[in-house]
Design a protein around this motif. Structure first.
Motif, short mmCIF file in Angstrom:
data_model
loop_
_atom_site.label_atom_id
_atom_site.label_comp_id
_atom_site.label_asym_id
_atom_site.label_seq_id
_atom_site.Cartn_x
_atom_site.Cartn_y
_atom_site.Cartn_z
N UNK A 177 -13.14 -3.51 60.45
CA UNK A 177 -12.37 -3.04 61.59
C UNK A 177 -11.97 -4.25 62.41
N UNK A 178 -10.81 -4.19 63.05
CA UNK A 178 -10.30 -5.33 63.81
C UNK A 178 -10.13 -4.94 65.27
N UNK A 179 -10.79 -5.71 66.13
CA UNK A 179 -10.66 -5.49 67.57
C UNK A 179 -9.22 -5.74 68.01
N UNK A 180 -8.75 -4.98 68.97
CA UNK A 180 -7.47 -5.24 69.64
C UNK A 180 -7.74 -5.41 71.13
N UNK A 181 -6.74 -5.79 71.88
CA UNK A 181 -6.96 -6.11 73.30
C UNK A 181 -7.10 -4.88 74.19
N UNK A 182 -6.59 -3.75 73.76
CA UNK A 182 -6.50 -2.58 74.63
C UNK A 182 -7.83 -1.89 74.93
N UNK A 183 -7.87 -1.30 76.12
CA UNK A 183 -8.90 -0.33 76.45
C UNK A 183 -8.52 0.97 75.76
N UNK A 184 -9.46 1.85 75.57
CA UNK A 184 -9.20 3.13 74.93
C UNK A 184 -8.16 3.92 75.72
N UNK A 185 -7.21 4.52 74.99
CA UNK A 185 -6.14 5.32 75.59
C UNK A 185 -6.65 6.66 76.06
N UNK A 186 -7.66 7.17 75.41
CA UNK A 186 -8.17 8.48 75.80
C UNK A 186 -7.58 9.61 74.98
N UNK A 187 -6.63 9.31 74.10
CA UNK A 187 -6.11 10.32 73.17
C UNK A 187 -6.23 9.75 71.76
N UNK A 188 -5.79 10.48 70.78
CA UNK A 188 -6.03 10.09 69.39
C UNK A 188 -5.05 9.07 68.84
N UNK A 189 -3.89 8.89 69.48
CA UNK A 189 -2.94 7.94 68.92
C UNK A 189 -2.03 7.36 69.99
N UNK A 190 -1.38 6.28 69.62
CA UNK A 190 -0.41 5.65 70.51
C UNK A 190 0.80 6.56 70.70
N UNK A 191 1.48 6.44 71.84
CA UNK A 191 2.75 7.15 71.99
C UNK A 191 3.72 6.64 70.93
N UNK A 192 4.32 7.53 70.16
CA UNK A 192 5.21 7.11 69.08
C UNK A 192 6.65 7.27 69.52
N UNK A 193 7.42 6.22 69.29
CA UNK A 193 8.86 6.23 69.54
C UNK A 193 9.23 6.48 71.01
N UNK A 194 8.26 6.42 71.91
CA UNK A 194 8.59 6.67 73.31
C UNK A 194 8.63 5.39 74.13
N UNK A 195 8.13 4.31 73.57
CA UNK A 195 8.11 3.06 74.32
C UNK A 195 8.08 1.89 73.34
N UNK A 196 8.58 0.75 73.80
CA UNK A 196 8.48 -0.46 73.02
C UNK A 196 7.22 -1.19 73.47
N UNK A 197 6.34 -1.47 72.52
CA UNK A 197 5.06 -2.12 72.79
C UNK A 197 4.34 -1.50 74.00
N UNK A 198 3.99 -0.22 73.92
CA UNK A 198 3.30 0.41 75.05
C UNK A 198 1.98 -0.29 75.33
N UNK A 199 1.65 -0.44 76.58
CA UNK A 199 0.42 -1.09 76.99
C UNK A 199 -0.64 -0.04 77.29
N UNK A 200 -1.85 -0.34 76.94
CA UNK A 200 -2.96 0.57 77.22
C UNK A 200 -3.35 0.53 78.69
N UNK A 201 -4.38 1.30 79.05
CA UNK A 201 -4.85 1.31 80.43
C UNK A 201 -5.33 -0.08 80.87
N UNK A 202 -5.33 -0.33 82.16
CA UNK A 202 -5.73 -1.64 82.68
C UNK A 202 -7.24 -1.80 82.79
N UNK A 203 -7.99 -0.71 82.59
CA UNK A 203 -9.45 -0.80 82.59
C UNK A 203 -10.03 0.39 81.85
N UNK A 204 -11.33 0.37 81.68
CA UNK A 204 -11.99 1.46 80.96
C UNK A 204 -13.40 1.08 80.59
#
Length: 169
Positions: free
Chosen positions: A98-125
């Motif tokens: 498994x590979x760590x990424x920079x983001x905090x957990x989004x709180x849902x099961x997947x990234x927003x798809x096709x709704x944003x370019x490079x969406x950023x995760x929450x600022x804390x968690x």
């Protein structure tokens, strides 16, 4: 945990360990900046420009050609780049560790798809995200948008990392 071959991926590192490594690496290399990818960057790299369950299609059975999992790993990590790469030429985006990424957990099961370019995760968690699957996972769980999270201080024999390297401005 898995010793004997220097070409195996680093594992048993926490998100916090990776941050210390990145800090030191950035001190040693004045020409480049190193960091963990965002979750969106990681997924784009893993998909290799495709829109299927896995970058090679929709069938988990084909993963044996591209990623290490519980049916082909021999119950441990394997040397990096010993299976086929994805369309971007990246190896081991599915399986091995498994590979760590920079983001905090989004709180849902997947990234927003096709709704944003490079969406950023929450600022804390409380939990940091890791992506890609590992040597001890079932192949059906190693699809491109699979994600998990845990505390940033957790070390596991299936946690590793992949860095982004960019030129400094």
């Amino acid at each position: 945990k898995f010793k004997g071959d220097p070409n195996r991926p680093v594992e048993q590192v926490s998100w916090n360990d990776v941050q210390k490594f990145i800090k030191r690496l950035n001190e040693l290399d004045p020409e480049h900046e190193y960091r963990l990818p965002t979750e969106a960057e990681w997924e784009e790299a893993a998909r290799g420009g495709t829109d299927t369950e896995y970058f090679f299609g929709d069938k988990a059975d084909d993963l044996k050609k591209f990623g290490w999992h519980n049916k082909n790993s021999g119950a441990n990590t394997q040397p990096v780049a010993s299976l086929r790469p994805n369309p971007y030429g990246l190896f081991d985006m599915s399986g091995n560790v498994w590979q760590w990424v920079s983001d905090w957990e989004w709180g849902d099961e997947s990234l927003p798809r096709h709704s944003a370019t490079d969406p950023q995760g929450p600022s804390n968690g409380s939990y940091r995200v890791f992506r890609g699957g590992a040597w001890n996972d079932d192949a059906v769980y190693l699809y491109s948008d699979r994600r998990y999270s845990t505390r940033p201080d957790v070390r596991s024999p299936n946690h590793g990392f992949r860095l982004v390297r960019q030129l400094r401005p």
